[in-house]
Scaffold this motif. Structure first.
Motif, PDB file in Angstrom:
ATOM      1  N   SER A 151     -39.104 -22.205  46.350  1.00 30.08           N
ATOM      2  CA  SER A 151     -39.660 -22.247  45.392  1.00 30.08           C
ATOM      3  C   SER A 151     -41.174 -22.371  45.379  1.00 30.08           C
ATOM      4  O   SER A 151     -42.134 -21.986  44.735  1.00 30.08           O
ATOM      5  CB  SER A 151     -39.204 -22.457  43.990  1.00 30.08           C
ATOM      6  OG  SER A 151     -37.767 -22.631  44.012  1.00 30.08           O
ATOM      7  N   GLY A 152     -41.775 -23.391  46.071  1.00 35.23           N
ATOM      8  CA  GLY A 152     -43.536 -23.417  46.625  1.00 35.23           C
ATOM      9  C   GLY A 152     -43.240 -22.860  46.809  1.00 35.23           C
ATOM     10  O   GLY A 152     -45.106 -22.541  46.538  1.00 35.23           O
ATOM     11  N   MET A 153     -42.773 -22.054  48.002  1.00 32.82           N
ATOM     12  CA  MET A 153     -43.527 -20.711  48.112  1.00 32.82           C
ATOM     13  C   MET A 153     -43.839 -19.646  47.605  1.00 32.82           C
ATOM     14  O   MET A 153     -44.702 -18.845  47.504  1.00 32.82           O
ATOM     15  CB  MET A 153     -42.956 -19.676  49.685  1.00 32.82           C
ATOM     16  CG  MET A 153     -43.244 -18.923  50.429  1.00 32.82           C
ATOM     17  SD  MET A 153     -44.448 -20.036  52.113  1.00 32.82           S
ATOM     18  CE  MET A 153     -43.143 -20.711  52.778  1.00 32.82           C
ATOM     19  N   LEU A 154     -42.355 -19.525  46.714  1.00 32.63           N
ATOM     20  CA  LEU A 154     -43.137 -18.185  45.494  1.00 32.63           C
ATOM     21  C   LEU A 154     -43.983 -18.382  44.174  1.00 32.63           C
ATOM     22  O   LEU A 154     -45.003 -18.196  44.086  1.00 32.63           O
ATOM     23  CB  LEU A 154     -41.747 -18.060  45.101  1.00 32.63           C
ATOM     24  CG  LEU A 154     -40.553 -17.262  46.057  1.00 32.63           C
ATOM     25  CD1 LEU A 154     -39.444 -17.322  44.727  1.00 32.63           C
ATOM     26  CD2 LEU A 154     -41.173 -16.318  46.630  1.00 32.63           C
ATOM     27  N   THR A 155     -44.427 -20.210  44.014  1.00 28.83           N
ATOM     28  CA  THR A 155     -45.399 -20.531  43.120  1.00 28.83           C
ATOM     29  C   THR A 155     -46.973 -20.520  44.104  1.00 28.83           C
ATOM     30  O   THR A 155     -47.692 -19.853  43.942  1.00 28.83           O
ATOM     31  CB  THR A 155     -45.044 -22.229  42.801  1.00 28.83           C
ATOM     32  OG1 THR A 155     -43.472 -21.845  42.651  1.00 28.83           O
ATOM     33  CG2 THR A 155     -45.911 -22.799  41.676  1.00 28.83           C
TER      34      THR A 155
END
Length: 318
Positions: A151-155
């Motif tokens: 999720s952090g990477m996609l954000t």
């Protein structure tokens, strides 16, 4: 034979169903070369590669689930639930974000992530042996950790990753021949290894002590089988994203139908995986047409109640 017919039926249903209705005779004409119009373009460029990818993903995730259930001796083990798919997804997404020109390395990177996640879960669950409850708890924790990383990477890198939502849910939209070429070698290698390990899996089901007494190198077998499951699940994740519950529902259904002999269970699981994913993907395409659902939503709707059923059944047995 019945499961083979069901797999073939799933493929045919996937090919004939969609926004444009296509008859079985028209499909035959496409394969014989006598049909060259719009129907040929629809079948050859859109539906056939998507159907083949659905079948291979069904095989990969189902076999991975069957292998993990045998290694961990837990019918609720699933590449997604215990974090193997999340590890594959994190490493695959990281490769895509940091090295976009090396997208072909996504599958090997996902394999390393899946294998690392499986080893981490096993080490966390080890305490004078491995219990099914500790495996599930460790897997849920590892899955949550890796999912947060995804999720952090996609954000932070949303501009570099197309179809992020589809990846998180798991879907087959816009999959074509290049995706099939990426998936096929890993599917063949993982499937062959899984089938060759069937006899060893039967011995491992007796328990570590009895397996060692019969001359099986338990830890080496467990490591190799886990690596095969990681390869199968990672290759599927690299193409369709985090598709949940296939690896739990399909092997358990096959086990209810034909028993626990892995020499029969693994081929049956593969065939049932083809049938399940092709049929569910067809439902995802036609249920709310012209809106197309990701197949992961359908699998979640089916798999979550099944998981609760297994959990309740295990609780009653204990």
């Amino acid at each position: 034979m019945v499961l083979s017919l069901l797999a073939v039926a799933g493929v045919i249903v996937s090919l004939v169903s969609g926004a444009v209705k296509v008859s079985l005779m028209e499909i035959i004409h496409v394969f014989t070369g006598s049909e060259q119009g719009a129907v040929h373009a629809i079948i050859w460029n859109v539906r056939l590669p998507r159907t083949l990818i659905a079948g291979l993903v069904g095989v990969n995730l189902s076999l991975a689930g069957a292998l993990l259930q045998g290694v961990m001796r837990n019918s609720m083990a699933d590449p997604h639930i215990i974090g193997v798919s999340s590890g594959a997804g994190l490493f695959g997404i990281a490769t895509l974000v940091m090295f976009p020109s090396y997208a072909y390395l996504m599958a090997p990177a996902a394999f390393l992530g899946a294998l690392g996640a499986a080893m981490l879960i096993y080490m966390l669950a080890w305490q004078n042996g491995v219990s099914p409850g500790r495996i599930i708890l460790a897997g849920v924790a590892v899955s949550a950790f890796f999912s947060s990383g995804i999720s952090g990477m996609l954000t932070f890198y949303s501009d570099r990753v197309d179809g992020a939502l589809l990846f998180l849910v798991g879907g087959l939209s816009a999959k074509s021949w290049p995706h099939l070429q990426l998936l096929l070698p890993y599917s063949i290698a993982g499937t062959l290894f899984a089938l060759m390990a069937a006899q060893r899996m039967n011995i491992m089901m007796l328990g570590d002590s009895d397996a060692k007494g019969l001359g099986l190198h338990v830890e080496r077998t467990r490591l190799l089988v886990t690596a095969a499951a990681a390869l199968l699940s990672a290759s599927a994740v690299s193409v369709v994203g985090l598709l949940a519950f296939v690896g739990m529902v399909v092997p358990h259904a096959a086990r209810l139908l034909i028993g626990n002999d892995y020499r029969i269970l693994l081929p049956a699981t593969a065939l049932l995986g083809i049938a399940a994913l092709t049929i569910f993907d067809t439902l995802a395409r036609i249920l709310f047409a012209p809106v197309e659902l990701p197949v992961g939503i359908i699998m979640g709707a089916v798999g979550a109640p099944f998981f609760l059923y297994l959990l309740r059944k295990r609780g009653m047995q204990e």
